[in-house]
Each structure stands twice: as structure tokens, then as C-alpha cells.
Design a protein around this motif. Sequence first.
Motif, mmCIF file in Angstrom:
data_model
loop_
_atom_site.group_PDB
_atom_site.id
_atom_site.type_symbol
_atom_site.label_atom_id
_atom_site.label_comp_id
_atom_site.label_asym_id
_atom_site.label_seq_id
_atom_site.Cartn_x
_atom_site.Cartn_y
_atom_site.Cartn_z
ATOM 1 N N LEU A 31 4.896 0.670 1.308
ATOM 2 C CA LEU A 31 4.805 -0.537 2.178
ATOM 3 C C LEU A 31 4.589 -1.724 1.574
ATOM 4 O O LEU A 31 3.659 -1.725 0.814
ATOM 5 C CB LEU A 31 3.860 -0.353 3.366
ATOM 6 N N ILE A 32 5.213 -2.680 1.850
ATOM 7 C CA ILE A 32 4.819 -4.037 1.158
ATOM 8 C C ILE A 32 4.663 -5.049 2.312
ATOM 9 O O ILE A 32 5.121 -4.846 3.445
ATOM 10 C CB ILE A 32 5.862 -4.711 0.392
ATOM 11 N N PHE B 298 -2.030 -4.809 10.920
ATOM 12 C CA PHE B 298 -0.865 -5.380 9.821
ATOM 13 C C PHE B 298 0.350 -5.143 10.339
ATOM 14 O O PHE B 298 0.777 -4.225 10.867
ATOM 15 C CB PHE B 298 -1.282 -5.021 8.628
ATOM 16 N N VAL B 299 1.308 -5.973 9.867
ATOM 17 C CA VAL B 299 2.799 -5.848 9.751
ATOM 18 C C VAL B 299 3.158 -5.712 8.314
ATOM 19 O O VAL B 299 2.763 -6.241 7.630
ATOM 20 C CB VAL B 299 3.421 -6.987 10.502
ATOM 21 N N ALA B 300 3.923 -4.494 7.965
ATOM 22 C CA ALA B 300 4.238 -4.215 6.803
ATOM 23 C C ALA B 300 5.750 -3.897 6.822
ATOM 24 O O ALA B 300 6.463 -3.523 8.046
ATOM 25 C CB ALA B 300 3.503 -2.988 6.376
ATOM 26 N N GLU B 301 6.276 -3.734 5.648
ATOM 27 C CA GLU B 301 7.859 -3.379 5.712
ATOM 28 C C GLU B 301 7.935 -2.125 4.713
ATOM 29 O O GLU B 301 7.271 -2.011 3.869
ATOM 30 C CB GLU B 301 8.675 -4.582 4.942
ATOM 31 N N ILE B 302 8.680 -1.174 5.267
ATOM 32 C CA ILE B 302 8.730 0.056 4.578
ATOM 33 C C ILE B 302 9.632 -0.301 3.302
ATOM 34 O O ILE B 302 10.911 -0.974 3.230
ATOM 35 C CB ILE B 302 9.538 1.042 5.401
ATOM 36 N N TYR B 303 9.335 0.200 2.188
ATOM 37 C CA TYR B 303 9.898 -0.212 0.741
ATOM 38 C C TYR B 303 10.453 1.071 0.101
ATOM 39 O O TYR B 303 11.512 0.961 -0.271
ATOM 40 C CB TYR B 303 8.846 -0.847 -0.162
ATOM 41 N N VAL B 304 9.688 2.155 0.290
ATOM 42 C CA VAL B 304 10.292 3.483 -0.284
ATOM 43 C C VAL B 304 9.574 4.601 0.361
ATOM 44 O O VAL B 304 8.448 4.543 0.972
ATOM 45 C CB VAL B 304 9.808 3.806 -1.717
ATOM 46 N N VAL B 305 10.600 5.733 0.724
ATOM 47 C CA VAL B 305 10.123 6.744 1.534
ATOM 48 C C VAL B 305 10.305 7.982 0.557
ATOM 49 O O VAL B 305 11.644 8.069 0.251
ATOM 50 C CB VAL B 305 10.703 6.864 2.817
ATOM 51 N N GLU B 306 9.318 8.865 0.367
ATOM 52 C CA GLU B 306 9.540 10.090 -0.533
ATOM 53 C C GLU B 306 9.155 11.229 0.167
ATOM 54 O O GLU B 306 7.981 11.188 0.645
ATOM 55 C CB GLU B 306 8.808 9.865 -1.789
ATOM 56 N N LYS C 152 14.785 -0.147 5.898
ATOM 57 C CA LYS C 152 13.270 -0.799 5.683
ATOM 58 C C LYS C 152 12.917 -1.641 6.583
ATOM 59 O O LYS C 152 12.503 -2.982 6.439
ATOM 60 C CB LYS C 152 13.812 -1.564 4.230
ATOM 61 N N PRO C 153 12.801 -1.015 7.813
ATOM 62 C CA PRO C 153 12.164 -1.707 8.795
ATOM 63 C C PRO C 153 10.744 -2.261 8.750
ATOM 64 O O PRO C 153 10.068 -1.802 7.844
ATOM 65 C CB PRO C 153 12.253 -0.857 10.192
ATOM 66 N N LEU D 182 0.837 -1.153 0.034
ATOM 67 C CA LEU D 182 -0.067 0.112 -0.101
ATOM 68 C C LEU D 182 0.835 1.278 0.022
ATOM 69 O O LEU D 182 2.056 1.383 0.290
ATOM 70 C CB LEU D 182 -1.006 0.109 1.187
ATOM 71 N N ARG D 183 0.135 2.403 -0.437
ATOM 72 C CA ARG D 183 0.933 3.582 -0.159
ATOM 73 C C ARG D 183 0.249 4.465 1.072
ATOM 74 O O ARG D 183 -0.991 4.575 0.939
ATOM 75 C CB ARG D 183 0.696 4.429 -1.365
#
Length: 128
Positions: free
Chosen positions: A107-108, A88-96, A69-70, A41-42
Motif C-alpha cells: 500500500l502507498i 489512514f487512507v492508502a492506495e493498493i499498489y501491488v497484491v500478491e 488500485k483502489p 507499508l506491506r
Amino acid sequence: MRDIKQTSRKKVRKQVNSNSQLYWDGNFFFGVATELGTTGLRLEIEDKKAVSSHKMLGQQDLHTMRTVKPLVGLLLNEDGDNVSSNRFVAEIYVVEEEVNGKIAIELIFPEKFKERQDTKIKQLLQVL
């Protein structure tokens, strides 16, 4: 024999507008989920101040998010009036950092939690 061409995966996501909270580094930050799919998701964060403390998201925090990418906690509301949230538990993928001051975080959903979270994600996609 031919060279293998890498396929470019296109994100298939539903446009949503769901009040959310990101739990990172012991603090909750308000955000809005703007896109949701089965794999991620974004999330857009407007206010860098934590909900229940004086913690502010600074450049060092954003740098850590980008490099480490915690895994983070995520609360997604089904609608603005409903106080019950899906966790949910998600992983940070990209931060802008956007020009308007918002922080957009891609997040993935990690594969290791897929079995536990997959049904809830699909239900949420139907409701939103």
C-alpha cells in the motif's frame, strides 16, 4: 548531452508487527503490517474472511485490487494490547498471493492526503 538514467528507488521501511484492519468494499479484513515507511507499508492478510460479515476475498476481488488500485481504509494498532488505532487512507499498489495462502498487499499513502497523514505516520514509526 547524455541519456537520462532512471533511478531505481529503494524502499526504506521499518520492520514492524502491527495488528491491522483493511477496509475495502464495505468490509474489514484482519491483517498484520510487517513493513512501514513514510510512503507506504506491506500488509499480510491470512484469513480471507471479513471480520463482520460472510464476505470472502475471492479471485475477482484480488483482480479488482490489482487493476483498479483502489483507495482503502486502514487501521493500524500501535501495539497488540492497545485498542486505539490510527486511521489512514492508502492506495493498493501491488497484491500478491503467497504459497502459504497469505495475501501480501503493498500500500502507498497518496500524496493528496500527505498533509493530513504525514505526522501520524511519523509518530507511528517511532512507536512501533
